[in-house]
Write an enzyme that holds these catalytic residues in place. Structure first.
Site, mmCIF file in Angstrom:
data_model
loop_
_atom_site.group_PDB
_atom_site.id
_atom_site.type_symbol
_atom_site.label_atom_id
_atom_site.label_comp_id
_atom_site.label_asym_id
_atom_site.label_seq_id
_atom_site.Cartn_x
_atom_site.Cartn_y
_atom_site.Cartn_z
ATOM 1 N N GLU A 1 7.205 67.945 49.118
ATOM 2 C CA GLU A 1 7.400 67.800 50.562
ATOM 3 C C GLU A 1 8.580 68.623 51.063
ATOM 4 O OE1 GLU A 1 7.647 63.637 51.389
ATOM 5 O OE2 GLU A 1 5.564 63.247 50.823
ATOM 6 N N HIS B 1 2.282 61.818 56.888
ATOM 7 C CA HIS B 1 2.258 60.495 56.261
ATOM 8 C C HIS B 1 1.173 59.584 56.842
ATOM 9 C CE1 HIS B 1 6.226 61.856 54.846
ATOM 10 N NE2 HIS B 1 6.050 61.007 53.873
#
Length: 203
Positions: free
Chosen positions: A118, A151
């Protein structure tokens, strides 16, 4: 799933759970390895990376303090959201916690592989690339919103965006992608510990 079905006597539900974990760990490890091989000899090319990075000792301090600030900021966001009737843990965090309790190997994904991947994608590539083409603050907001949307938990978007902005700051200040990676890892470890404690107290 086919491999697990052939070599184990797990139930159908267990096969689904174990397959999700094993595939997450394997695919993300492979992605990190490929990205590292592609980027390891690449010279600093973005506005964020240009210049002298902070010394290692100072950078470690930023990672530790940054982790603490991330935890504080996350809790402030949760308090603010509670005024609007949003309470409880993030469904995304709860799901990862459930998988980790079922298959402890999932901790490797949530605490190590996911933060590395990420940070490389959202801070080094997206934020770094955008910052070289536009105002750095706008670039930080855009990359952080993408980070939050990734997310898939719109209710907690504020939390993810604030976390993303703070990680952008750590990367910009230290010019070391390892710093937001380390802070992100520490934050995820604490989140997993919290999920294990909550899971244990509820059983």
């Amino acid at each position: 799933m086919g491999i697990l079905r052939a070599v184990t006597d797990l139930s159908s539900q267990q096969i689904v759970t174990y397959s999700a974990v094993y595939w997450s760990v394997f695919s993300n490890f492979l992605a990190v390895l490929i990205i590292w091989l592609l980027l390891r000899k690449q010279a600093p090319s973005t506005k964020i990376e240009k210049g002298q990075p902070l010394p290692v000792g100072t950078s470690i301090g930023y990672a530790v303090v940054g982790f603490i600030v991330l935890i504080v900021a996350q809790n402030i966001c949760i308090i603010v959201m509670s005024f609007f009737g949003i309470t409880g843990a993030s469904p995304n965090t709860e799901m990862l916690g459930e998988l980790a309790r079922a298959v402890p190997l999932m901790i490797v994904f949530t605490s190590i592989l996911a933060p590395i991947l990420e940070e490389i994608v959202f801070r080094k590539i997206i934020f770094g690339g955008l910052a070289s083409r536009m105002n750095i603050h706008v670039a930080a907001v855009i990359s952080s919103v993408f980070f939050g949307l990734m997310h898939m938990d719109l209710t907690y978007l504020l939390v993810y965006v604030v976390i993303g902005l703070l990680l952008c700051y750590l990367y910009t200040k230290t010019k070391r992608i390892a710093v937001p990676i380390a802070a992100h890892m520490l934050m995820n470890v604490i989140a997993m510990i919290g999920q294990f404690i909550l899971g244990g107290s509820g059983s």
